[in-house]
Design a protein around this motif. Structure first.
Motif, short mmCIF file in Angstrom:
data_model
loop_
_atom_site.label_atom_id
_atom_site.label_comp_id
_atom_site.label_asym_id
_atom_site.label_seq_id
_atom_site.Cartn_x
_atom_site.Cartn_y
_atom_site.Cartn_z
N UNK A 173 0.68 -1.70 -0.15
CA UNK A 173 0.33 0.43 -0.12
C UNK A 173 0.90 1.47 0.24
N UNK A 174 0.44 2.56 -0.48
CA UNK A 174 1.30 3.53 -0.35
C UNK A 174 0.88 3.86 1.28
N UNK A 175 2.47 5.06 1.57
CA UNK A 175 2.25 5.09 2.95
C UNK A 175 1.39 5.29 3.59
N UNK A 176 0.86 6.53 2.61
CA UNK A 176 -0.92 7.65 2.15
C UNK A 176 -1.49 6.61 3.34
N UNK A 177 -1.65 5.63 2.09
CA UNK A 177 -3.16 4.77 2.61
C UNK A 177 -2.67 3.86 3.80
N UNK A 178 -0.94 3.09 4.46
CA UNK A 178 -1.31 3.06 5.21
C UNK A 178 -1.47 3.37 6.47
N UNK A 179 -1.31 5.30 6.64
CA UNK A 179 -1.48 6.12 7.53
C UNK A 179 -3.32 5.72 7.79
N UNK A 180 -3.76 5.75 6.67
CA UNK A 180 -5.52 6.08 6.92
C UNK A 180 -5.77 4.77 7.66
N UNK A 181 -4.63 3.62 7.01
CA UNK A 181 -5.25 2.06 7.39
C UNK A 181 -5.29 2.04 9.36
N UNK A 182 -4.59 2.64 9.93
CA UNK A 182 -3.88 2.93 11.25
C UNK A 182 -4.86 4.01 11.98
N UNK A 183 -5.30 4.70 10.92
CA UNK A 183 -5.81 5.61 12.00
C UNK A 183 -8.15 4.89 11.70
N UNK A 184 -7.89 3.88 10.46
CA UNK A 184 -9.37 3.56 10.76
C UNK A 184 -9.77 2.17 11.71
N UNK A 185 -8.76 2.18 12.21
CA UNK A 185 -8.57 1.19 12.88
C UNK A 185 -8.18 -0.35 12.50
N UNK A 186 -7.78 -0.57 11.17
CA UNK A 186 -7.90 -1.29 10.90
C UNK A 186 -6.24 -2.20 10.92
N UNK A 187 -5.58 -1.46 11.46
CA UNK A 187 -4.27 -2.10 11.77
C UNK A 187 -4.43 -1.97 13.10
N UNK A 188 -5.25 -3.05 14.08
CA UNK A 188 -5.41 -3.56 15.41
C UNK A 188 -4.74 -4.41 16.18
N UNK A 189 -3.38 -3.92 15.91
CA UNK A 189 -1.47 -4.67 16.41
C UNK A 189 -0.56 -3.83 16.91
N UNK A 190 -0.46 -3.91 18.16
CA UNK A 190 0.72 -3.09 18.41
C UNK A 190 1.88 -2.89 17.90
N UNK A 191 2.36 -4.15 16.98
CA UNK A 191 3.81 -4.00 16.22
C UNK A 191 3.22 -3.11 15.48
N UNK A 192 2.21 -3.89 14.42
CA UNK A 192 1.88 -2.72 13.35
C UNK A 192 2.30 -1.36 13.51
N UNK A 193 1.12 -0.98 14.69
CA UNK A 193 0.69 0.77 15.14
C UNK A 193 2.10 1.38 15.37
N UNK A 194 3.06 0.71 16.18
CA UNK A 194 3.95 1.26 16.65
C UNK A 194 4.80 1.73 15.54
N UNK A 195 5.07 1.05 14.33
CA UNK A 195 5.49 0.44 13.17
C UNK A 195 5.63 2.00 12.25
N UNK A 196 4.26 2.00 12.12
CA UNK A 196 3.36 2.86 10.93
C UNK A 196 3.85 5.02 12.10
N UNK A 197 3.42 4.83 13.01
CA UNK A 197 3.03 5.33 14.10
C UNK A 197 4.55 6.46 14.15
N UNK A 198 5.97 5.61 13.97
CA UNK A 198 7.27 5.59 13.33
C UNK A 198 7.81 5.65 12.02
N UNK A 199 7.02 5.52 10.64
CA UNK A 199 7.21 5.98 9.41
C UNK A 199 6.78 7.23 8.96
N UNK A 200 5.51 7.53 10.12
CA UNK A 200 4.67 9.02 9.74
C UNK A 200 5.93 10.01 10.58
#
Length: 212
Positions: A173-200
């Protein structure tokens, strides 16, 4: 400034330790006491600790194409959750991860698992994101998390080791789409959440370093 009234406790005392279960996972039972913030000692506590091992996670990101590699797989730990939260998924969207085996370094695991789970090779050095406890109230597991640069141009398909029962869908997915997945709750595990927040926080810097 708030006055610090209590010193941090420093000592703990293991009174007894025994292996309660020795299967795919290990469960140890402790009897222990620890120092308290008020200077006293706790009551004797009996606690079970899941000896899960130590894990490594890897955020595969292509700074040139500005794409993230994600994986999706079935997770048995989600099954009982369905009794309480029917909206929580059983197939989770995650990043690459694996357990450190004897003789392996964390970086070895990151590179191996990226090939096994995502079919991608890491380009160049890894960058440490974080090392953290997963759920220290009941488990010894830690995660060492890295960012690794990959080429997403051919990423995708089904991966994983058949002998380990892995059935892993890989997609980008594009980085922007990945950020949207985090914000809408699709990434509902801590490891992915931490990683994507770091990428932001670090995407612009990573892309500059890649010459984009």
């Amino acid at each position: 400034m708030t006055e610090q009234k209590h010193a941090r406790p420093r000592q703990f005392h293991i009174l007894d330790q025994k292996r309660g279960w020795d299967g795919y996972f290990k469960l140890d039972v402790y009897r222990l006491q620890h120092d308290k913030f008020d200077g006293g000692k706790s009551a004797v506590l009996e606690r079970e600790v899941l000896e899960r091992g130590h894990a490594v996670a890897l955020l595969p990101y292509d700074p040139v194409r500005d794409e993230v590699v994600l994986i999706e797989q079935f997770r048995p730990g989600t099954l009982s959750v369905q009794n309480h939260y029917r909206d929580m998924p059983v197939w989770l969207t995650e990043i690459v991860a694996g357990i450190i085996e004897d003789g392996e370094s964390a970086e070895d695991v990151a590179r191996r698992e990226t090939i096994e789970e995502a079919g991608c090779e890491i380009i160049g050095p890894l960058e440490l994101i974080s090392r953290y406890y997963v759920t220290p109230g009941c488990s010894s597991e830690t995660v060492t998390m890295y960012y690794g640069r990959v080429d997403t141009s051919k990423a995708g398909g089904i991966h994983g080791l058949a002998e380990e029962g892995e059935d892993i869908r890989v997609f980008t997915v594009s980085a922007d789409e990945c950020f949207a997945m985090l914000q809408n709750g699709q990434l509902c595990n801590a490891t992915a959440t931490i990683a994507v927040q770091w990428l932001m926080l670090h995407r612009d810097r990573i892309r500059r370093e890649a010459g984009v």
